[in-house]
Design an enzyme around this catalytic site. Structure first.
Site: not given
Ligand code: SF4
Ligand code: SF4
Ligand code: SF4
Length: 308
Positions: A52, A55, A156, A190, A228, A231, A251, A257, A266, A278, A285, A288
């Site tokens: 898309c 990136c 991707c 992603c 985690h 986090c 949580c 999550c 992240c 996120c 989460c 991705c």
């Molecule tokens: S929100 Fe997700 S990463 Fe954070 S403590 Fe809970 S399960 Fe773990």
């Molecule tokens: S990884 Fe996600 S943001 Fe990057 S080109 Fe693929 S769909 Fe788009």
């Molecule tokens: S979905 Fe999880 S791994 Fe992906 S950007 Fe959000 S926090 Fe990071």
């Protein structure tokens, strides 16, 4: 100009936080690499397959140093379908010329997955002067064979990602399923995070080497452990306080999550130049960063599915 050892480079990469962007922290190294690029060192060629362009947008979000400096000087970007001015056969000729001139030296960056069904006919990316269409599959095989190394930018290109989600009628796969005879570095997520991408590329250009990779070919310095572990909602998890809805306190495990699966940083460097990420925004989460995204990470607000 201050020189920097590999050990220090790795320390800066793994320690960079949202408060200090990686590129700012690496400034002396970047200046050094910039000077090398100016001396005619290998450039970067960027191809886009099934994706898309998110990136590329993520990379454009980098602010320090400016994106112009990053693209023109730091990574010496010679070809990028959507960022360059020229089009059609003229653009393809330039791509071929650069690949020949720097054969065996340039870094090939691939964004988007590789469509393999019908011989690659679902994803044409260029046209020659005699009007022959070039598929992404053909381009990857051809230019990949001339590159020193390949960087798969984003989910991707690394693992198929969303374009490769079931039932995947266009047969999208990650780059490393096509390129077997040279290094492929996967920058998951992603979209990919600009720090992860630029930190990897600067490392490769500076040390003429590939950073240490995990079992999915991701640089360990940027994909060290599951989210985690670090986090900020871990305290809630330990005390058994769980959110009932996204955005609630607690949580987010029971609202989908997948931070126990996602290996990424992240929570440390965050997104959009340290604005948020996120889980801090109250969204679970989706892992991705993982090869199993999105099929086994769906539904978004449901549990992680372990494949048979
Ligand atoms: S929100 Fe997700 S990463 Fe954070 S403590 Fe809970 S399960 Fe773990
Ligand atoms: S990884 Fe996600 S943001 Fe990057 S080109 Fe693929 S769909 Fe788009
Ligand atoms: S979905 Fe999880 S791994 Fe992906 S950007 Fe959000 S926090 Fe990071």
């Amino acid at each position: 100009m201050r020189r920097i050892s590999r050990r220090e480079f790795l320390r800066i990469c793994t320690g960079a936080t949202a408060g200090i962007g990686l590129l700012t922290a690496l400034e002396p190294t970047i200046v050094n690499t910039l000077a090398q690029a100016a001396e005619g060192k290998p450039p970067v060629i960027w191809l886009q397959g099934s994706g898309c362009s998110g990136c590329s947008v993520s990379l454009l979000n980098t602010v320090s140093p400016s994106i112009e400096k990053v693209l023109l000087d730091i990574i010496s970007l010679k070809y990028h379908n959507t960022l360059m001015a020229s089009t059609g056969a003229k653009a393809y000729n330039f791509l071929a010329e650069m690949a020949d001139k720097y054969a065996g030296q340039f870094v090939l960056v691939v964004e988007g997955g590789i469509s393999t069904a019908a011989g690659g006919a679902y994803c044409y990316i260029a046209e020659t002067e005699d009007e022959r269409e070039i598929s992404m599959l053909e381009a990857l095989k051809h230019f990949g064979s001339k590159a020193a190394a390949v960087v798969a930018a984003g989910s991707c290109a690394s693992f198929g990602g969303i374009p490769g989600a079931a039932p995947n009628p266009t047969g999208v796969v990650g780059v490393w399923e096509i390129i077997k005879d040279r290094p492929v570095v996967n920058i998951g997520c992603c979209p990919m995070h600009p720090d992860d991408f630029l930190g990897t590329l600067v490392y490769m250009l500076k040390y003429d080497d590939i950073p240490e990779l995990d079992e999915y070919n991701r640089p360990k310095m940027f994909f060290p452990d599951i989210i985690h572990v670090g986090c900020p909602r871990c305290g809630y998890f330990a005390r058994g306080i769980f959110a009932k809805n996204p955005g609630d306190e607690g949580c987010l495990a029971f609202v989908g999550c997948k931070g126990m699966v996602a290996r990424a940083r992240c929570h440390q460097r965050q997104w959009n130049n340290g604005t948020n990420w996120c889980i801090a925004a109250g969204a679970p989460c989706q892992a991705c960063s993982e090869p199993t995204f999105p099929d086994e990470c769906s539904p978004l607000y449901g549990r992680y599915r372990v494949s048979d």
